[in-house]
Design a protein around this motif. Structure first.
Motif, PDB file in Angstrom:
ATOM      1  N   ARG A 114      -5.867 -49.891 -55.322  1.00 21.55           N
ATOM      2  CA  ARG A 114      -6.593 -49.350 -54.195  1.00 21.55           C
ATOM      3  C   ARG A 114      -7.747 -48.434 -54.629  1.00 21.55           C
ATOM      4  O   ARG A 114      -8.828 -48.444 -54.036  1.00 21.55           O
ATOM      5  N   VAL A 115      -7.494 -47.664 -55.689  1.00 23.90           N
ATOM      6  CA  VAL A 115      -8.503 -46.684 -56.114  1.00 23.90           C
ATOM      7  C   VAL A 115      -9.782 -47.384 -56.600  1.00 23.90           C
ATOM      8  O   VAL A 115     -10.873 -46.821 -56.536  1.00 23.90           O
ATOM      9  N   GLN A 116      -9.651 -48.629 -57.039  1.00 26.10           N
ATOM     10  CA  GLN A 116     -10.843 -49.386 -57.441  1.00 26.10           C
ATOM     11  C   GLN A 116     -11.767 -49.591 -56.237  1.00 26.10           C
ATOM     12  O   GLN A 116     -12.977 -49.440 -56.327  1.00 26.10           O
ATOM     13  N   GLU A 118     -11.715 -47.803 -53.523  1.00 29.27           N
ATOM     14  CA  GLU A 118     -12.178 -46.502 -53.039  1.00 29.27           C
ATOM     15  C   GLU A 118     -13.349 -45.999 -53.877  1.00 29.27           C
ATOM     16  O   GLU A 118     -14.319 -45.458 -53.346  1.00 29.27           O
ATOM     17  N   SER A 119     -13.265 -46.184 -55.204  1.00 31.47           N
ATOM     18  CA  SER A 119     -14.388 -45.777 -56.057  1.00 31.47           C
ATOM     19  C   SER A 119     -15.651 -46.516 -55.637  1.00 31.47           C
ATOM     20  O   SER A 119     -16.716 -45.923 -55.525  1.00 31.47           O
ATOM     21  N   ALA A 120     -15.505 -47.821 -55.437  1.00 29.96           N
ATOM     22  CA  ALA A 120     -16.666 -48.626 -55.059  1.00 29.96           C
ATOM     23  C   ALA A 120     -17.243 -48.115 -53.746  1.00 29.96           C
ATOM     24  O   ALA A 120     -18.461 -48.014 -53.583  1.00 29.96           O
ATOM     25  N   ARG A 121     -16.369 -47.747 -52.830  1.00 31.09           N
ATOM     26  CA  ARG A 121     -16.812 -47.284 -51.532  1.00 31.09           C
ATOM     27  C   ARG A 121     -17.614 -45.986 -51.657  1.00 31.09           C
ATOM     28  O   ARG A 121     -18.683 -45.838 -51.062  1.00 31.09           O
ATOM     29  N   VAL A 122     -17.067 -45.050 -52.443  1.00 31.61           N
ATOM     30  CA  VAL A 122     -17.770 -43.773 -52.597  1.00 31.61           C
ATOM     31  C   VAL A 122     -19.110 -43.983 -53.324  1.00 31.61           C
ATOM     32  O   VAL A 122     -20.076 -43.279 -53.077  1.00 31.61           O
ATOM     33  N   LEU A 123     -19.151 -44.976 -54.209  1.00 33.79           N
ATOM     34  CA  LEU A 123     -20.419 -45.275 -54.893  1.00 33.79           C
ATOM     35  C   LEU A 123     -21.424 -45.920 -53.945  1.00 33.79           C
ATOM     36  O   LEU A 123     -22.580 -46.123 -54.309  1.00 33.79           O
ATOM     37  N   GLY A 124     -20.984 -46.260 -52.734  1.00 35.80           N
ATOM     38  CA  GLY A 124     -21.908 -46.778 -51.726  1.00 35.80           C
ATOM     39  C   GLY A 124     -21.943 -48.294 -51.618  1.00 35.80           C
ATOM     40  O   GLY A 124     -22.790 -48.845 -50.922  1.00 35.80           O
ATOM     41  N   PHE A 125     -21.018 -48.981 -52.296  1.00 33.75           N
ATOM     42  CA  PHE A 125     -20.988 -50.442 -52.226  1.00 33.75           C
ATOM     43  C   PHE A 125     -20.674 -50.875 -50.794  1.00 33.75           C
ATOM     44  O   PHE A 125     -19.800 -50.293 -50.159  1.00 33.75           O
ATOM     45  N   PRO A 127     -18.975 -53.660 -48.217  1.00 37.76           N
ATOM     46  CA  PRO A 127     -17.745 -54.444 -48.407  1.00 37.76           C
ATOM     47  C   PRO A 127     -17.999 -55.734 -49.201  1.00 37.76           C
ATOM     48  O   PRO A 127     -17.187 -56.114 -50.046  1.00 37.76           O
ATOM     49  N   GLN A 129     -20.411 -56.296 -51.439  1.00 36.79           N
ATOM     50  CA  GLN A 129     -20.662 -55.941 -52.845  1.00 36.79           C
ATOM     51  C   GLN A 129     -19.362 -55.594 -53.558  1.00 36.79           C
ATOM     52  O   GLN A 129     -19.147 -55.977 -54.703  1.00 36.79           O
ATOM     53  N   HIS A 133     -18.239 -57.762 -56.756  1.00 32.49           N
ATOM     54  CA  HIS A 133     -18.386 -57.145 -58.073  1.00 32.49           C
ATOM     55  C   HIS A 133     -17.142 -56.422 -58.565  1.00 32.49           C
ATOM     56  O   HIS A 133     -17.043 -56.105 -59.747  1.00 32.49           O
ATOM     57  N   VAL A 134     -16.230 -56.109 -57.676  1.00 32.67           N
ATOM     58  CA  VAL A 134     -15.035 -55.374 -58.081  1.00 32.67           C
ATOM     59  C   VAL A 134     -13.777 -56.209 -57.853  1.00 32.67           C
ATOM     60  O   VAL A 134     -13.023 -56.478 -58.788  1.00 32.67           O
TER      61      VAL A 134
ATOM     62  N   LEU B  82     -13.233 -41.601 -47.132  1.00 33.95           N
ATOM     63  CA  LEU B  82     -12.137 -42.538 -47.404  1.00 33.95           C
ATOM     64  C   LEU B  82     -11.027 -42.444 -46.363  1.00 33.95           C
ATOM     65  O   LEU B  82     -10.135 -43.280 -46.335  1.00 33.95           O
ATOM     66  N   ALA B 109     -19.294 -48.276 -45.920  1.00 34.62           N
ATOM     67  CA  ALA B 109     -20.195 -47.468 -46.732  1.00 34.62           C
ATOM     68  C   ALA B 109     -21.588 -48.091 -46.696  1.00 34.62           C
ATOM     69  O   ALA B 109     -21.746 -49.281 -46.469  1.00 34.62           O
ATOM     70  N   SER B 110     -22.598 -47.258 -46.889  1.00 31.94           N
ATOM     71  CA  SER B 110     -23.955 -47.795 -46.962  1.00 31.94           C
ATOM     72  C   SER B 110     -24.678 -47.153 -48.135  1.00 31.94           C
ATOM     73  O   SER B 110     -24.196 -46.187 -48.716  1.00 31.94           O
ATOM     74  N   SER B 114     -24.530 -43.185 -50.983  1.00 33.67           N
ATOM     75  CA  SER B 114     -24.387 -43.041 -52.429  1.00 33.67           C
ATOM     76  C   SER B 114     -25.056 -41.776 -52.949  1.00 33.67           C
ATOM     77  O   SER B 114     -24.659 -41.246 -53.971  1.00 33.67           O
ATOM     78  N   PHE B 121     -11.698 -39.499 -59.413  1.00 30.99           N
ATOM     79  CA  PHE B 121     -10.304 -39.488 -58.972  1.00 30.99           C
ATOM     80  C   PHE B 121      -9.363 -39.085 -60.104  1.00 30.99           C
ATOM     81  O   PHE B 121      -9.721 -39.077 -61.271  1.00 30.99           O
ATOM     82  N   PHE B 127     -14.211 -49.515 -63.589  1.00 32.95           N
ATOM     83  CA  PHE B 127     -14.023 -50.941 -63.343  1.00 32.95           C
ATOM     84  C   PHE B 127     -13.652 -51.616 -64.662  1.00 32.95           C
ATOM     85  O   PHE B 127     -14.472 -51.621 -65.590  1.00 32.95           O
ATOM     86  N   VAL B 143     -26.675 -50.819 -55.535  1.00 34.53           N
ATOM     87  CA  VAL B 143     -26.682 -50.119 -54.252  1.00 34.53           C
ATOM     88  C   VAL B 143     -28.021 -49.443 -53.997  1.00 34.53           C
ATOM     89  O   VAL B 143     -28.593 -49.542 -52.920  1.00 34.53           O
ATOM     90  N   GLU B 191     -26.009 -41.457 -59.568  1.00 39.17           N
ATOM     91  CA  GLU B 191     -26.519 -41.697 -58.212  1.00 39.17           C
ATOM     92  C   GLU B 191     -27.146 -40.428 -57.604  1.00 39.17           C
ATOM     93  O   GLU B 191     -27.584 -40.445 -56.458  1.00 39.17           O
TER      94      GLU B 191
END
Lengths: 217, 287
Positions: A114-116, A118-125, A127, A129, A133-134, B82, B109-110, B114, B121, B127, B143, B191
């Motif tokens: 799940r944290v993968q 969440e990280s992507a989300r916080v990085l602004g990806f 859904p 993307q 990519h993840v 989140l 997210a947008s 970013s 965490f 990744f 992004v 970012e």
């Protein structure tokens, strides 16, 4: 064992092997595409489509390929749809393989932490993307062993297409046995042909498993 | 929108110096402003975060302490987008960042998100399918649509800064936990987030690796980066904090702009109790 006989008939098997590989290749590509779509539907939890995928997987897994092929080859013309034997074989394999690939891929997707995401989300990806990519690369890496097992299973299962008069390796073998009664030599040629087709796939599978095993420590 | 009572006193702080000014402080000049934040899970009887309000001025190092289950991580997660929130709002630079959503839905997210918050965490979250450089470069290129060459140059500068320039082509599984966390910090920093969030980033590390990560965060603090840190490393909190907050049961129990004083002479009983769990007295040992 009559090696002269085997050398004489080997070219028939080479031609038949092309048919087996041709049917299997397109059947497999479609299986994977179908599997990916089904998993995407399941992961995204699309209301009605999810139930359809579930029903498809159960129908596909719990009916024999032979029955599925008969339905396509002998049943569909009654509904006004006439496909060539090749098309029926490819669609039949894809129909069967799609459910197996769905289950294999689902295991991979569910294993992405799940944290993968969440990280992507916080990085602004977005859904999409995140998915491309993840999620997909990691899910595929986990799913490779199961997918390779399915690939081998489906290539072997393609022998069933001989039942709708497609000249694959199984068909040629039955033909040869009927004509010459040299059962032992014919079947040995068949075994060799399958090994020649499948051993490289096994080896490539092992290499892929090693190459994409991101989870190793 | 906000379904909670607007007349509540804003801060749950118990008469601590600095805390009483909260309701009067406007969002202006604050990098991050949290107002009457309520977070409650659907089937829970009590909220995880109950009417939390605070401001984080630009450049401040805001440290959040508290026992397990006090809501510290949840607080960071709501800021990061989140977790949906059920009441209140979070603004950044005067601009609305999060607010209570109907049906508890999170919006996607947008790209503009970013540049607002970066987060690291507790669990290693690089990744695994990308190299160190790949991890750092993915988001700015994908992004933020930045130029690949300049992103790479900046990624290398960041790796240099955290002492990992020679590991740029390594895969995450080849790195130690401390190295992974330092790369994760680079991945967030590239970012240029206005606020960095650190959620117990050293909790899963061997003691010797804690230091290398905390040194990076300390250096980042000195560079003027606004950040919120959730940590159990009390010595580090004392060294790095500009402002300390103690959360317990979803409320701010005590806060202070004078970390040294907070650690040495906490005002509330709850804070004294909490800090006492970190000290051991030789007198307890029976000779």
């Amino acid at each position: 064992m009559d090696f002269g006989f085997m050398m004489h008939y080997a070219p028939y098997f080479v031609n038949a092997a092309y048919m087996t590989v041709f049917i299997s290749f397109f059947g497999l590509v479609l299986s994977l595409v179908l599997g990916l779509i089904c998993v995407a539907v399941q992961m995204a939890n699309v209301p009605v489509a999810r139930q359809i995928v579930r029903a498809y997987v159960e129908l596909s897994r719990n009916t024999p390929l032979l029955v599925q092929l008969y339905f396509l080859y002998f049943g569909l013309p009654k509904l006004g749809v006439s496909w060539s034997a090749e098309t029926c074989a490819i669609v039949g394999l894809a129909f069967l393989g799609g459910s197996y690939m769905t289950e294999a891929l689902r295991g991979g997707f569910e294993a992405v932490p799940r944290v993968q995401l969440e990280s992507a989300r916080v990085l602004g990806f977005s859904p999409v993307q995140t998915f491309l990519h993840v999620t997909v690369p990691q899910a595929l890496s986990t799913a490779i062993p199961a997918v390779v097992a399915n690939v081998i299973f489906l290539v072997k299962e393609s022998s069933v297409v001989s039942a709708i008069a497609l000249a694959d390796v199984m068909y040629v073998t039955k033909d040869l046995m009927g004509q010459t009664y040299d059962t032992y030599e014919s079947l040995t040629l068949l075994v060799i042909t399958y090994l020649v087709i499948l051993l490289p796939i096994s080896i490539v599978g092992t290499v892929l498993e090693r190459r994409f095993d991101y989870a190793r420590r | 929108m906000t379904d909670i009572n607007a007349t509540t006193t804003g801060s749950a702080s118990l008469g601590v110096a600095g805390a009483a000014e909260h309701p009067a402080v406007t969002a202006q000049g604050a990098a991050l402003s949290v107002r009457h934040l309520v977070k409650q899970y659907d089937n829970a009887s009590a909220p995880v975060l109950n009417d939390i309000s605070f401001d984080v001025p630009a450049g401040q190092v805001f440290v959040i302490l508290g026992p397990s289950g006090s809501g510290k991580s949840t607080l960071l997660r709501t800021i990061a987008g989140l977790e949906p929130i059920q009441g209140g709002e979070i603004t950044m630079g005067g601009e609305l960042l999060r607010q209570a959503q109907s049906a508890g839905k999170l919006r996607s997210a947008s790209a503009s998100d970013s540049t607002k918050v970066g987060m690291v965490f507790q669990s290693y979250d690089l990744f695994p399918n990308k190299t160190v450089l790949g991890n750092i470069m993915l988001a700015p290129v994908l992004v933020q649509k930045r130029d690949k060459a300049s992103v790479q140059a900046e990624a290398l500068r960041l790796l240099e800064r955290v002492g990992l320039a020679d590991r740029k082509d390594a895969w995450p599984h080849e790195l130690s936990g401390g190295q992974r966390q330092r790369v994760a910090i680079c991945r967030a920093l590239i970012e240029h987030p206005q606020v960095m969030l650190f959620d117990e980033v050293t909790a899963a590390l061997d003691p010797e690796m804690v230091r290398e990560v905390l040194d990076v965060i300390l250096e980042l603090a000195n560079s003027g980066q606004t950040m919120l840190i959730v940590t159990h490393e009390m010595a580090f909190a004392r060294a790095v904090a500009d402002h300390v907050v103690l959360l317990a049961n979803g409320s701010i129990v005590e806060e202070s702009d004078h970390p040294q004083e907070f650690f040495d002479h906490p005002h509330t009983e709850r804070a004294q109790q909490f800090l006492a769990t970190f000290t051991y007295d030789r007198g307890q040992r029976q000779s």
